[in-house]
Write an enzyme that holds these catalytic residues in place. Sequence first.
Site, PDB file in Angstrom:
ATOM      1  N   TYR A 143      17.160 -30.944 -38.067  1.00 51.96           N
ATOM      2  CA  TYR A 143      17.215 -30.267 -36.762  1.00 51.96           C
ATOM      3  C   TYR A 143      16.548 -28.910 -36.904  1.00 51.96           C
ATOM      4  CZ  TYR A 143      18.948 -27.619 -32.797  1.00 51.96           C
ATOM      5  OH  TYR A 143      19.011 -26.846 -31.671  1.00 51.96           O
ATOM      6  N   GLU A 231      13.108 -26.897 -29.222  1.00 54.07           N
ATOM      7  CA  GLU A 231      14.143 -27.623 -29.948  1.00 54.07           C
ATOM      8  C   GLU A 231      13.521 -28.921 -30.435  1.00 54.07           C
ATOM      9  OE1 GLU A 231      17.672 -29.084 -27.866  1.00 54.07           O
ATOM     10  OE2 GLU A 231      18.861 -28.444 -29.597  1.00 54.07           O
TER      11      GLU A 231
END
Length: 421
Positions: A143, A231
């Site tokens: 992530y 993101e």
Amino acid sequence: MQQIKLHELFATRRRILNFTAKSTTMNLHEYQGKEILASFGVNVQRGIVADTADKAVAAAKSLTESTGTSWHVIKAQIHAGGRGKGGGVKLAKSTDEVRSIANDIIGMQLITPQTPPEGKLVHQVLIAEDVYYPGASETSEIYMSVLLNRATGKNMIMYSTEGGMDIETVAEETPHLIFTEEIDPGLGLQPFQARKVAFNLGLSGTAFKEMTKFVAALYKAYVGSDASLFEINPVLKTSDYKILAVDAKVTLDDNALYRHKDYAALRDLKEENPVEIEANEAGLNYVDLDGNVGCMVNGAGLAMATMDLIKQSGGDPANFLDVGGTADAARVETAFRLILKDPKVKAILVNIFGGIVRCDRVAQGIVDAYKNMGDAIKVPIIVRLQGTNAEQAKELIDASGLNVLSATAFEEAAQKVQSVL
Ligand code: GDP
Ligand code: MN
């Protein structure tokens, strides 16, 4: 008067604050975000967007020629994450599967944890190379996001070995697996910081080196595109140690769009709430909420107080609408029409503070707008006007003979809302 539930109040406020932030940002589709990343040298999973099954098949064939991979993922393009969970991301192992999956996904109403309950209509799919090579167990999902830390005024890279999962869940269950690296905007990303990221992710050798390059390019893209959020979930370490952006949620700063004329064309109005777009065009600040009491206010501070008032009366705000400084008949009418597009609205509360704009003027505007709309208004309207000439305003409304209840005190307005629900 019913007990106010604090967490509900907070939830409503958060949505409005989010809106205030949202009104200056522009969300992009995954494929658009990836194009921007690639233009700054970030490695991305390659793909081609398509809006029909035929184009999807052609895209897959052309990708196979350039990548050598005959497996593809078909990914719904909507402005919401969690698509995989909702059935909006599927692996196709042949041209036939590309066609049938694209057929299924294009035109579907995709429901994910991040869409409204009814889901979002899918207009396009991204056909992407399969980068999780068949049978390989050495791939890992990471992530990574880049954002502004408002508390410190510095940019921040947030990253974790727990990619592919909802980051809120990781933050809740295993917060020690989330790392952050703050970057001084004046100095920019330092090479040691990129190395620290790669090290904390447990990488070594080629993957380590590739990750430092990835982080440097990603940060350059963030600054260069005037983004307010990147993101990338997941960033993939492939079985041959490449580092790739497999997903991309990119939010750009509206205020900087004048510097990027080509980015402005990336706005997809189909993804935005039609009433919010209409309000925007009329110069009104509107955000759709889920409740049953429409509200019209002037000023964001008064809006917060009005939300509380509606909660106290046992109702729920259906929207947030700020008419701003000039509450004349034309603006009030536009505002009423926007609020009434929501079938959930059972009553409208108008809460206006008359400072520069006199209350009797506003009251006249409301009466004129109401009369002008004929029988379009089928719900009771509660008007609370406070400030200059509030008394005359109340008299004007009471004498109008319309289904409008006037109030001067906050409590009185809340009771009147309660009485009509
Ligand atoms: P999201 O669910 O909206 O966040 O969409 P993502 O782009 O993150 O994709 C969801 C999931 O699909 C990823 O976490 C992967 O597990 C899977 N996925 C994405 N690309 C590929 C691919 O090339 N091959 C395979 N087998 N799975 C993929
Ligand atoms: Mn994702």
